[in-house]
Design a protein around this motif. Structure first.
Motif, PDB file in Angstrom:
ATOM      1  N   ARG A 118      53.155  31.714  31.267  1.00  0.00           N
ATOM      2  CA  ARG A 118      51.952  31.119  30.915  1.00  0.00           C
ATOM      3  C   ARG A 118      51.697  31.443  29.648  1.00  0.00           C
ATOM      4  O   ARG A 118      51.896  32.542  29.308  1.00  0.00           O
ATOM      5  CB  ARG A 118      50.862  31.499  31.875  1.00  0.00           C
ATOM      6  N   GLY A 119      51.152  30.344  28.906  1.00  0.00           N
ATOM      7  CA  GLY A 119      50.761  30.788  27.484  1.00  0.00           C
ATOM      8  C   GLY A 119      50.895  29.599  26.550  1.00  0.00           C
ATOM      9  O   GLY A 119      51.959  28.803  26.693  1.00  0.00           O
ATOM     10  N   ARG A 120      50.321  29.441  25.484  1.00  0.00           N
ATOM     11  CA  ARG A 120      50.421  28.154  24.754  1.00  0.00           C
ATOM     12  C   ARG A 120      51.251  28.526  23.439  1.00  0.00           C
ATOM     13  O   ARG A 120      52.325  28.187  23.436  1.00  0.00           O
ATOM     14  CB  ARG A 120      49.132  27.674  24.305  1.00  0.00           C
ATOM     15  N   ASP A 121      50.614  29.100  22.548  1.00  0.00           N
ATOM     16  CA  ASP A 121      51.388  29.631  21.383  1.00  0.00           C
ATOM     17  C   ASP A 121      52.140  31.009  21.566  1.00  0.00           C
ATOM     18  O   ASP A 121      53.443  31.044  21.068  1.00  0.00           O
ATOM     19  CB  ASP A 121      50.573  29.747  20.262  1.00  0.00           C
ATOM     20  N   ARG A 122      51.461  31.844  22.138  1.00  0.00           N
ATOM     21  CA  ARG A 122      52.156  33.112  22.441  1.00  0.00           C
ATOM     22  C   ARG A 122      51.855  33.361  24.072  1.00  0.00           C
ATOM     23  O   ARG A 122      51.052  33.013  24.609  1.00  0.00           O
ATOM     24  CB  ARG A 122      51.296  34.172  21.654  1.00  0.00           C
ATOM     25  N   LEU A 123      52.732  34.023  24.397  1.00  0.00           N
ATOM     26  CA  LEU A 123      52.957  34.399  25.990  1.00  0.00           C
ATOM     27  C   LEU A 123      51.416  35.163  26.325  1.00  0.00           C
ATOM     28  O   LEU A 123      51.214  36.138  25.701  1.00  0.00           O
ATOM     29  CB  LEU A 123      54.179  35.224  26.345  1.00  0.00           C
ATOM     30  N   GLU A 124      50.941  34.649  27.369  1.00  0.00           N
ATOM     31  CA  GLU A 124      49.789  35.405  27.638  1.00  0.00           C
ATOM     32  C   GLU A 124      49.821  36.071  29.183  1.00  0.00           C
ATOM     33  O   GLU A 124      49.093  37.278  29.272  1.00  0.00           O
ATOM     34  CB  GLU A 124      48.716  34.274  28.073  1.00  0.00           C
ATOM     35  N   SER A 125      50.843  35.735  29.954  1.00  0.00           N
ATOM     36  CA  SER A 125      51.027  36.244  31.263  1.00  0.00           C
ATOM     37  C   SER A 125      52.330  35.637  31.886  1.00  0.00           C
ATOM     38  O   SER A 125      52.604  34.549  31.407  1.00  0.00           O
ATOM     39  CB  SER A 125      49.552  36.146  32.191  1.00  0.00           C
ATOM     40  N   VAL A 126      52.752  36.267  32.814  1.00  0.00           N
ATOM     41  CA  VAL A 126      53.937  35.924  33.879  1.00  0.00           C
ATOM     42  C   VAL A 126      53.354  36.112  35.337  1.00  0.00           C
ATOM     43  O   VAL A 126      52.368  36.803  35.619  1.00  0.00           O
ATOM     44  CB  VAL A 126      54.969  36.562  33.572  1.00  0.00           C
ATOM     45  N   VAL A 127      53.987  35.288  36.339  1.00  0.00           N
ATOM     46  CA  VAL A 127      53.573  35.339  37.628  1.00  0.00           C
ATOM     47  C   VAL A 127      54.885  35.966  38.143  1.00  0.00           C
ATOM     48  O   VAL A 127      56.079  35.340  38.009  1.00  0.00           O
ATOM     49  CB  VAL A 127      53.136  33.930  38.016  1.00  0.00           C
ATOM     50  N   VAL A 128      54.644  36.895  38.861  1.00  0.00           N
ATOM     51  CA  VAL A 128      55.818  37.571  39.578  1.00  0.00           C
ATOM     52  C   VAL A 128      55.709  37.341  41.256  1.00  0.00           C
ATOM     53  O   VAL A 128      54.379  37.271  41.664  1.00  0.00           O
ATOM     54  CB  VAL A 128      56.360  38.915  39.394  1.00  0.00           C
ATOM     55  N   ALA A 129      56.738  37.285  41.963  1.00  0.00           N
ATOM     56  CA  ALA A 129      56.625  37.343  43.272  1.00  0.00           C
ATOM     57  C   ALA A 129      58.024  37.957  43.817  1.00  0.00           C
ATOM     58  O   ALA A 129      58.870  38.207  43.490  1.00  0.00           O
ATOM     59  CB  ALA A 129      56.489  35.780  43.844  1.00  0.00           C
ATOM     60  N   GLN A 130      57.568  38.493  45.241  1.00  0.00           N
ATOM     61  CA  GLN A 130      58.597  39.052  46.187  1.00  0.00           C
ATOM     62  C   GLN A 130      59.483  37.760  46.492  1.00  0.00           C
ATOM     63  O   GLN A 130      59.258  36.776  46.594  1.00  0.00           O
ATOM     64  CB  GLN A 130      58.069  39.781  47.389  1.00  0.00           C
ATOM     65  N   VAL A 131      61.043  38.270  46.803  1.00  0.00           N
ATOM     66  CA  VAL A 131      61.894  37.169  47.091  1.00  0.00           C
ATOM     67  C   VAL A 131      62.429  37.667  48.505  1.00  0.00           C
ATOM     68  O   VAL A 131      62.271  38.782  48.962  1.00  0.00           O
ATOM     69  CB  VAL A 131      62.947  36.968  46.306  1.00  0.00           C
ATOM     70  N   ASP A 132      62.824  36.795  49.277  1.00  0.00           N
ATOM     71  CA  ASP A 132      63.256  36.996  50.928  1.00  0.00           C
ATOM     72  C   ASP A 132      64.845  37.581  50.621  1.00  0.00           C
ATOM     73  O   ASP A 132      65.174  37.537  49.553  1.00  0.00           O
ATOM     74  CB  ASP A 132      63.022  35.871  51.545  1.00  0.00           C
ATOM     75  N   GLU A 133      65.381  37.354  51.562  1.00  0.00           N
ATOM     76  CA  GLU A 133      66.909  37.679  51.627  1.00  0.00           C
ATOM     77  C   GLU A 133      67.777  36.443  51.021  1.00  0.00           C
ATOM     78  O   GLU A 133      68.952  36.815  50.729  1.00  0.00           O
ATOM     79  CB  GLU A 133      67.406  38.005  53.123  1.00  0.00           C
ATOM     80  N   HIS A 134      67.326  35.561  50.845  1.00  0.00           N
ATOM     81  CA  HIS A 134      68.148  34.659  50.272  1.00  0.00           C
ATOM     82  C   HIS A 134      67.564  34.307  48.752  1.00  0.00           C
ATOM     83  O   HIS A 134      67.932  33.253  48.024  1.00  0.00           O
ATOM     84  CB  HIS A 134      67.788  32.983  50.929  1.00  0.00           C
ATOM     85  N   LEU A 135      66.923  35.019  48.223  1.00  0.00           N
ATOM     86  CA  LEU A 135      66.389  35.416  46.761  1.00  0.00           C
ATOM     87  C   LEU A 135      65.252  34.308  46.466  1.00  0.00           C
ATOM     88  O   LEU A 135      65.365  33.772  45.220  1.00  0.00           O
ATOM     89  CB  LEU A 135      67.668  35.410  45.827  1.00  0.00           C
ATOM     90  N   ARG A 136      64.720  33.700  47.592  1.00  0.00           N
ATOM     91  CA  ARG A 136      63.725  32.664  47.192  1.00  0.00           C
ATOM     92  C   ARG A 136      62.272  33.419  47.356  1.00  0.00           C
ATOM     93  O   ARG A 136      62.059  34.007  48.140  1.00  0.00           O
ATOM     94  CB  ARG A 136      63.668  31.521  48.335  1.00  0.00           C
ATOM     95  N   PRO A 137      61.439  33.053  46.369  1.00  0.00           N
ATOM     96  CA  PRO A 137      59.956  33.677  46.469  1.00  0.00           C
ATOM     97  C   PRO A 137      59.225  33.396  47.577  1.00  0.00           C
ATOM     98  O   PRO A 137      59.282  32.282  48.277  1.00  0.00           O
ATOM     99  CB  PRO A 137      59.377  32.573  45.196  1.00  0.00           C
ATOM    100  N   ILE A 138      58.631  34.482  48.039  1.00  0.00           N
ATOM    101  CA  ILE A 138      57.851  34.224  49.327  1.00  0.00           C
ATOM    102  C   ILE A 138      56.274  33.791  49.005  1.00  0.00           C
ATOM    103  O   ILE A 138      55.595  34.719  48.113  1.00  0.00           O
ATOM    104  CB  ILE A 138      57.672  35.793  49.884  1.00  0.00           C
ATOM    105  N   ALA A 139      55.887  32.994  49.594  1.00  0.00           N
ATOM    106  CA  ALA A 139      54.572  32.298  49.232  1.00  0.00           C
ATOM    107  C   ALA A 139      53.595  33.533  49.609  1.00  0.00           C
ATOM    108  O   ALA A 139      53.637  34.067  50.947  1.00  0.00           O
ATOM    109  CB  ALA A 139      54.488  30.962  50.056  1.00  0.00           C
ATOM    110  N   GLY A 140      52.574  33.577  49.077  1.00  0.00           N
ATOM    111  CA  GLY A 140      51.448  34.389  49.142  1.00  0.00           C
ATOM    112  C   GLY A 140      51.621  35.714  48.413  1.00  0.00           C
ATOM    113  O   GLY A 140      50.827  36.581  48.575  1.00  0.00           O
ATOM    114  N   THR A 141      52.851  36.040  47.914  1.00  0.00           N
ATOM    115  CA  THR A 141      53.123  37.556  47.312  1.00  0.00           C
ATOM    116  C   THR A 141      52.989  37.461  45.715  1.00  0.00           C
ATOM    117  O   THR A 141      53.173  38.440  45.045  1.00  0.00           O
ATOM    118  CB  THR A 141      54.539  37.940  47.544  1.00  0.00           C
ATOM    119  N   GLU A 142      52.468  36.068  45.106  1.00  0.00           N
ATOM    120  CA  GLU A 142      52.498  35.933  43.761  1.00  0.00           C
ATOM    121  C   GLU A 142      51.118  36.837  43.064  1.00  0.00           C
ATOM    122  O   GLU A 142      50.449  37.188  43.692  1.00  0.00           O
ATOM    123  CB  GLU A 142      52.316  34.628  43.408  1.00  0.00           C
TER     124      GLU A 142
END
Length: 416
Positions: free
Chosen positions: A223-247
């Protein structure tokens, strides 16, 4: 009337003046192969080492700890002392299966007909495009190597509030470097359940500086327009897919990517050599010869190494095969080397069976107290206890040719 292009002649043309190319050139010269030409894309010899100002290089090759520039300087001086020709600021654009090398230089096209060609182009970093991370495209998203070049070569800080994605060794080293320069590294996020960097770098670069490491996590949004402002990280499952609700949204002005290295193999493919889908480098025999006769490969362009010392040693070993090729030719490599239980890849992938060889390999999963076994048919060639096998650590094993048969594949496995 069109003037014909003048083609130079050389016994060996080496593509790349980094640690592999320099080590190969020096060893070839000392073995009596004197008609050598090194072609280097950068303005100076030394490759990536010139920006690696931390120490830890040279313990295996020189028996002392050196910085990257010091390690490179050892080989540069040896090349210059032997007056081995080299051309810098030169980009090779084509290698033919017949060993013709074409390169672009400010003075014009360089064309060389070689008897043998050495591929020593090194590797490159995976970028954001390779990861397909959603989000905007602000300033402040860098690979670890670019951030390292900014600080160590340009004396410029890439940012102050930093998140690092991936636990590759360059990213771990940059976590420490940024901290020492006054930045706040908020954490290192690794998508896999185990770190991808060396254990010593986890300890010395993260734990010693209280930098948290989050396993089974990834960045899902930028996230960010001219300069990076933030990132969203999340946990992943055993298939390396993001787990909803862990963001979790993490404010930052810099995201550094340390998500793996890829051998620079466009020229390798263009020359007609076959690549290994696991290493993404060329398929080679025990002489480091590719599937194209007279085309050799060593160093990080062949497979990504842990330490530069191993790159140099591999290139020096390759030099003997090149000398033999120039003098008498090499035997055909007809015996395949196959990956068995818990083996991710091996180098070489085929051998002639007429020469003792050094096997380099990585495991797929961590394993303690396993037995590394090399066998052909029912005959065990080598068996060695491995106390702690990790995918981050390359394992090397010397295999004698005395017990090899001319037929039948060699299987490498790590058994319990």
């Amino acid at each position: 009337m069109k003037q014909e292009q003048k083609i130079r002649q050389a016994d060996v043309v080496i593509i790349g003046g980094g640690p592999a190319g320099l080590a190969a050139a020096v060893r070839l010269y000392d073995q009596g192969v004197r008609d050598i030409l090194i072609l280097e894309r950068e303005h100076q010899l030394g490759g990536i080492l010139k920006q690696c100002i931390h120490d830890g290089f040279g313990l295996t090759r020189f028996g002392e700890t050196l910085s990257g520039p010091e390690y490179a300087d050892r080989f540069i001086r040896e090349v210059q002392d032997r007056e081995i020709p080299y051309i810098t600021d030169t980009t090779v654009i084509q290698i033919t299966p017949g060993h013709q090398v074409y390169a672009a230089h400010e003075a014009g096209m360089v064309a060389v007909q070689a008897r043998a060609v050495v591929l020593a182009m090194g590797c490159r970093e995976r970028t954001r495009g390779a990861l397909a991370i959603p989000g905007t495209r602000p300033a402040g998203v860098l690979t670890a190597g670019v951030a390292q070049a900014y600080i160590n070569l340009q004396n410029r800080m890439p940012g102050k509030e930093v998140v690092i994605l991936g636990s590759g060794d360059i990213g771990l080293i940059m976590a420490r470097r940024l901290t020492l320069e006054g930045a706040h590294v908020k954490g290192v996020y690794e998508i896999n359940p185990i770190p991808s960097g060396l254990p010593r770098n986890i300890e010395q670069c993260l734990h010693d500086y209280d930098i948290p490491l989050y396993l089974s996590h990834t960045v899902t949004d930028i996230r960010g327009r001219d300069r990076l402002e933030s990132v969203v990280v999340a946990q992943v499952d055993e298939h390396l897919r993001p787990i909803a609700g862990t963001e979790e949204e993490i404010p930052c002005d810099t995201l550094i990517l340390s998500v793996g290295l890829i051998p620079e193999n466009e020229l390798t493919l263009g020359a007609g050599a076959v690549l290994d889908p696991h290493t993404q480098g060329a398929l080679v025999d025990e002489f480091c010869q590719t599937t194209v006769p007279g085309l050799f490969s060593a160093g990080n362009v062949l497979h990504v190494h842990d330490l530069v010392d191993f790159v140099s040693l591999e290139a020096e070993g390759m030099a003997e095969g090149i000398r033999q090729y120039l003098e008498n030719g090499l035997p055909g490599a007809v015996i395949p080397v196959c990956c068995g239980k818990n083996i991710g890849h091996t180098v070489p992938q085929r051998v002639s069976g007429q020469k003792d060889f050094r096997l380099s390999l990585r495991v797929r999963q961590p394993q303690r107290n396993g037995w590394l076994t090399v066998k052909q048919g029912g005959q065990v060639l080598v068996r060695k206890k491995i106390p702690n096998a990790l995918p981050a650590n390359m394992i090397e094993l010397d295999v004698p040719c005395s017990g090899l048969s001319a037929e039948g594949e060699i299987e490498v496995s790590l058994d319990e």
